[in-house]
Motif scaffolding. Structure first.
Motif, PDB file in Angstrom:
ATOM      1  N   ILE A 166      -4.281  -4.777   2.359  1.00  0.00           N
ATOM      2  CA  ILE A 166      -4.124  -5.563   1.115  1.00  0.00           C
ATOM      3  C   ILE A 166      -3.825  -7.044   1.398  1.00  0.00           C
ATOM      4  O   ILE A 166      -3.871  -7.877   0.498  1.00  0.00           O
ATOM      5  CB  ILE A 166      -3.029  -4.985   0.175  1.00  0.00           C
ATOM      6  N   ALA A 167      -3.514  -7.350   2.667  1.00  0.00           N
ATOM      7  CA  ALA A 167      -3.126  -8.720   3.025  1.00  0.00           C
ATOM      8  C   ALA A 167      -4.114  -9.797   2.535  1.00  0.00           C
ATOM      9  O   ALA A 167      -3.671 -10.846   2.046  1.00  0.00           O
ATOM     10  CB  ALA A 167      -2.907  -8.830   4.529  1.00  0.00           C
ATOM     11  N   PRO A 168      -5.425  -9.543   2.632  1.00  0.00           N
ATOM     12  CA  PRO A 168      -6.352 -10.594   2.157  1.00  0.00           C
ATOM     13  C   PRO A 168      -6.171 -10.947   0.688  1.00  0.00           C
ATOM     14  O   PRO A 168      -6.574 -12.025   0.245  1.00  0.00           O
ATOM     15  CB  PRO A 168      -7.736  -9.970   2.401  1.00  0.00           C
ATOM     16  N   ASN A 169      -5.573 -10.034  -0.094  1.00  0.00           N
ATOM     17  CA  ASN A 169      -5.376 -10.310  -1.534  1.00  0.00           C
ATOM     18  C   ASN A 169      -4.107 -11.120  -1.798  1.00  0.00           C
ATOM     19  O   ASN A 169      -3.856 -11.516  -2.933  1.00  0.00           O
ATOM     20  CB  ASN A 169      -5.230  -8.990  -2.302  1.00  0.00           C
ATOM     21  N   LEU A 170      -3.273 -11.297  -0.784  1.00  0.00           N
ATOM     22  CA  LEU A 170      -1.951 -11.891  -1.010  1.00  0.00           C
ATOM     23  C   LEU A 170      -1.947 -13.369  -0.661  1.00  0.00           C
ATOM     24  O   LEU A 170      -2.477 -13.766   0.379  1.00  0.00           O
ATOM     25  CB  LEU A 170      -0.893 -11.174  -0.152  1.00  0.00           C
ATOM     26  N   LYS A 171      -1.337 -14.138  -1.548  1.00  0.00           N
ATOM     27  CA  LYS A 171      -1.193 -15.570  -1.253  1.00  0.00           C
ATOM     28  C   LYS A 171       0.289 -15.859  -1.120  1.00  0.00           C
ATOM     29  O   LYS A 171       1.059 -15.550  -2.031  1.00  0.00           O
ATOM     30  CB  LYS A 171      -1.799 -16.401  -2.384  1.00  0.00           C
ATOM     31  N   SER A 172       0.692 -16.451  -0.047  1.00  0.00           N
ATOM     32  CA  SER A 172       2.113 -16.745   0.205  1.00  0.00           C
ATOM     33  C   SER A 172       3.029 -15.568  -0.176  1.00  0.00           C
ATOM     34  O   SER A 172       3.892 -15.704  -1.032  1.00  0.00           O
ATOM     35  CB  SER A 172       2.566 -17.971  -0.595  1.00  0.00           C
ATOM     36  N   PRO A 173       2.792 -14.420   0.433  1.00  0.00           N
ATOM     37  CA  PRO A 173       3.575 -13.256   0.010  1.00  0.00           C
ATOM     38  C   PRO A 173       5.059 -13.387   0.347  1.00  0.00           C
ATOM     39  O   PRO A 173       5.419 -13.865   1.412  1.00  0.00           O
ATOM     40  CB  PRO A 173       2.946 -12.105   0.798  1.00  0.00           C
ATOM     41  N   LYS A 174       5.863 -12.981  -0.614  1.00  0.00           N
ATOM     42  CA  LYS A 174       7.315 -12.930  -0.397  1.00  0.00           C
ATOM     43  C   LYS A 174       7.656 -11.458  -0.220  1.00  0.00           C
ATOM     44  O   LYS A 174       7.703 -10.706  -1.189  1.00  0.00           O
ATOM     45  CB  LYS A 174       8.045 -13.532  -1.595  1.00  0.00           C
ATOM     46  N   VAL A 175       7.862 -11.078   1.027  1.00  0.00           N
ATOM     47  CA  VAL A 175       7.996  -9.655   1.337  1.00  0.00           C
ATOM     48  C   VAL A 175       9.434  -9.314   1.701  1.00  0.00           C
ATOM     49  O   VAL A 175      10.050  -9.959   2.550  1.00  0.00           O
ATOM     50  CB  VAL A 175       7.059  -9.266   2.514  1.00  0.00           C
ATOM     51  N   LEU A 176       9.940  -8.262   1.078  1.00  0.00           N
ATOM     52  CA  LEU A 176      11.323  -7.856   1.294  1.00  0.00           C
ATOM     53  C   LEU A 176      11.399  -6.483   1.944  1.00  0.00           C
ATOM     54  O   LEU A 176      10.756  -5.535   1.487  1.00  0.00           O
ATOM     55  CB  LEU A 176      12.061  -7.774  -0.044  1.00  0.00           C
ATOM     56  N   MET A 177      12.193  -6.387   3.009  1.00  0.00           N
ATOM     57  CA  MET A 177      12.458  -5.091   3.628  1.00  0.00           C
ATOM     58  C   MET A 177      13.671  -4.470   2.948  1.00  0.00           C
ATOM     59  O   MET A 177      14.747  -5.035   2.942  1.00  0.00           O
ATOM     60  CB  MET A 177      12.735  -5.297   5.126  1.00  0.00           C
ATOM     61  N   GLU A 178      13.468  -3.292   2.364  1.00  0.00           N
ATOM     62  CA  GLU A 178      14.583  -2.575   1.728  1.00  0.00           C
ATOM     63  C   GLU A 178      15.112  -1.515   2.690  1.00  0.00           C
ATOM     64  O   GLU A 178      14.346  -0.715   3.227  1.00  0.00           O
ATOM     65  CB  GLU A 178      14.090  -1.850   0.468  1.00  0.00           C
ATOM     66  N   TRP A 179      16.401  -1.515   2.889  1.00  0.00           N
ATOM     67  CA  TRP A 179      17.015  -0.500   3.766  1.00  0.00           C
ATOM     68  C   TRP A 179      18.364  -0.147   3.133  1.00  0.00           C
ATOM     69  O   TRP A 179      19.295  -0.942   3.142  1.00  0.00           O
ATOM     70  CB  TRP A 179      17.204  -1.071   5.182  1.00  0.00           C
ATOM     71  N   ASP A 180      18.445   1.052   2.565  1.00  0.00           N
ATOM     72  CA  ASP A 180      19.625   1.395   1.761  1.00  0.00           C
ATOM     73  C   ASP A 180      20.439   2.573   2.269  1.00  0.00           C
ATOM     74  O   ASP A 180      21.510   2.850   1.735  1.00  0.00           O
ATOM     75  CB  ASP A 180      19.202   1.690   0.311  1.00  0.00           C
ATOM     76  N   GLN A 181      19.928   3.293   3.233  1.00  0.00           N
ATOM     77  CA  GLN A 181      20.719   4.387   3.807  1.00  0.00           C
ATOM     78  C   GLN A 181      20.718   4.236   5.318  1.00  0.00           C
ATOM     79  O   GLN A 181      19.726   3.813   5.890  1.00  0.00           O
ATOM     80  CB  GLN A 181      20.090   5.746   3.468  1.00  0.00           C
ATOM     81  N   ASP A 182      21.823   4.637   5.946  1.00  0.00           N
ATOM     82  CA  ASP A 182      21.956   4.485   7.410  1.00  0.00           C
ATOM     83  C   ASP A 182      21.563   3.058   7.811  1.00  0.00           C
ATOM     84  O   ASP A 182      20.738   2.852   8.706  1.00  0.00           O
ATOM     85  CB  ASP A 182      21.064   5.498   8.155  1.00  0.00           C
ATOM     86  N   ILE A 183      22.194   2.114   7.142  1.00  0.00           N
ATOM     87  CA  ILE A 183      21.804   0.709   7.311  1.00  0.00           C
ATOM     88  C   ILE A 183      22.245   0.172   8.679  1.00  0.00           C
ATOM     89  O   ILE A 183      23.417   0.219   9.018  1.00  0.00           O
ATOM     90  CB  ILE A 183      22.422  -0.159   6.186  1.00  0.00           C
TER      91      ILE A 183
END
Lengths: 248, 277
Positions: free
Chosen positions: B240-257
């Motif tokens: 999907i990367a070609p569809n993204l412009k300046s993507p703001k990507v967040l890594m979610e980690w909520d258990q066993d952090i």
């Protein structure tokens, strides 16, 4: 849609056994029930996690199995009305008072109240209260208080020792029937939990009720309480944010 | 001076602000990501330590505020008491994106504390659009809505989720927070093609992305946010990367952090991939 949302919510929260109709489920799951059980389990886990985090000493005292039973019992009777999941436990001590566990462990609700006070003072502080600088002298004094700056608790047991032992992961000493007051507040970003013995407790309670120092002392003398450490008690109150001793 | 959004790189990496990382932040540990996302509800009822840390962090980093209790698809009306608190938080933090989920969480003021799906019908589309318009007018800004991981759906659905969110964005001017993990989990659970979802999405509405991990429970995948990014999700991102412009990507980690640097490493896997494309 109102009716369907009610049916789904009632099923997930265990208030109804009637499986909602017209739903589609993941193909690999054996039954529609298995799908909604995912939400039922999550709902149960939410209560256990939140209550476990905010009532840690109650959890430690009871152990995993009994604490889970207590949480389940609370969940069955308690509807969460707040958008904030942490509010789940605000009525937990009152629930314990009316539960069978109160008969078995008469100090459990007091311990839960202390846990709740710690949670409210340390994690839900609305403002940072500043310390009073007025020192208690020999003149008559009033105690002026700032709302929400501290929480005052009373117990018929030595609840402070139990709470501090459990918080430090120590084995706790014998629980004694003993009138005790506990003041919970936050100062310089640190949580303070201060116990008061029987004499001190009556004095502080009388001051908090609006009596002047001379009147509060008179009351304590009437019931023959030991006030030999009066100055020491007043010094303990000095510097507590939101609690002001003023000359009158 | 506050951290500014326009300082962001082409690919900007974010992580969720979690209490486990407070000591790292307080001790001025090294931070490599470009921005943070904070859960709004964790900060609207307190002005204590967590709030101070968020304010401090805001001095140096842009912040996105992500909610879990807006309850937009509920039959209940908007909760204006809650919205007032949210508004006040927005005024202090000045987030660059505000978001919540395209779901309902409670009914008749009774909360499930979970994110629940609803029937994607024309009637419901109209209902939600009107609610979003009221919301955005009251808050004075646009919202982004995240697609859901759900373990049931409705027989009468007339739209796919992607179509439904596209339509909402078109009609209300709201935006989409695209959660890649949720798309994958739903596709596997309901035996559909995850790429079909991405083909249907109008990427011009996407203002932020979430990436996370799931747990394989045997009969189904569960959206748990409990580990690093699985290769199948990295493959999807590549597609999907070609569809993204300046993507703001967040890594979610909520258990066993784990520690903050380890969470950062996950989102940087996508960043380095993006830079190689």
């Amino acid at each position: 849609m109102k009716l369907r949302q009610k049916e789904i919510l009632d099923f997930i929260t265990g208030r109804s056994q009637k499986l909602p109709e017209g739903l589609v489920f993941p193909s690999k799951l054996k039954s529609p029930l298995a799908s909604l059980e995912i939400y039922q389990k999550a709902y149960r886990a939410t209560f256990f996690e939140v209550l476990g985090a905010n009532f840690e000493s109650v959890w430690k005292l009871m152990g995993d199995d009994d604490f889970l039973k207590l949480c389940d019992s609370f969940r069955e009777k308690h509807l969460s009305k707040s958008y904030n999941v942490d509010d789940l436990g605000l009525e937990f001590p009152e629930f314990i008072v009316n539960s069978k566990w109160h008969q078995e462990i008469p100090y459990l609700a007091d311990l839960a109240s202390l846990d709740r006070a710690v949670f409210l003072q340390f994690r839900r502080a609305q403002v940072e209260h500043k310390s009073s600088k007025i020192s208690p002298q020999s003149k008559d004094l009033d105690l002026r208080t700032q709302q929400n700056a501290f929480i005052w608790l009373e117990s018929g047991f030595n609840i402070f020792q139990l709470w501090s032992d459990l918080s430090d992961d120590k084995g706790f000493e014998e629980i004694k029937s003993l009138d005790q007051g506990v003041l919970v507040y936050k100062a310089n970003n640190l949580l303070k939990v201060m116990p008061f013995n029987e004499s001190e407790m009556y004095l502080v309670k009388a001051l908090l009720s609006g009596l002047r120092l001379s009147e509060a002392v008179g009351l304590c003398v009437e019931v023959e309480l030991d006030l030999s450490h009066l100055q020491e008690t007043l010094h303990k109150l000095q510097g507590i944010p939101g609690l002001y001793l003023v000359e009158v | 001076m506050l951290g500014e959004v326009n300082k962001m790189n082409e690919f900007s990496a974010g992580i969720g602000l979690r209490t486990q990382h407070f000591p790292h932040i307080e001790n001025r540990g090294r931070i490599r990501v470009d921005w943070f996302e904070a859960i709004s509800e964790n900060f609207i009822d307190t002005r204590g330590r967590p709030f101070r840390i968020l304010e401090k962090l805001r001095q140096d980093f842009p912040i996105a505020l992500h909610g879990v209790s807006l309850n937009i698809a509920s039959s209940d009306n908007l909760d204006f008491q809650y919205l007032e608190k949210l508004k006040s938080l927005y005024q202090i933090i000045d987030p660059f994106v505000v978001s919540d989920h395209m779901c309902w969480t409670g009914f008749n003021a009774h909360q499930s504390h979970d994110l629940l799906p609803f029937p994607r019908t024309k009637e419901f589309l109209q209902y939600i659009c009107e609610k979003i318009e009221k919301l955005q007018e009251f808050m004075g800004r646009e919202f982004a809505f995240e697609n859901l991981s759900a373990y049931f759906d409705f027989e009468e659905a007339e739209f796919t989720e992607a179509q439904f969110i596209n339509e909402i964005c078109e009609r209300t001017g709201s935006k989409m927070l695209l959660d890649i993990n949720n798309v994958f989990v739903n596709a596997k659970n309901f035996s559909t093609d995850p790429m079909e979802y991405f083909r249907q999405i109008d990427f011009k509405h996407v203002v932020q992305l979430h990436i996370a991990s799931y747990s394989d429970k045997g009969q189904y995948l569960y959206d748990t946010h409990s580990g690093g990014i699985y290769p199948d999700l990295i493959e999807i991102f590549k597609k999907i990367a070609p569809n993204l412009k300046s993507p703001k990507v967040l890594m979610e980690w909520d258990q066993d952090i784990p520690g903050l640097p380890e969470v950062e490493n996950e989102v940087f896997k996508l960043k380095s991939l993006w830079e190689r494309l």
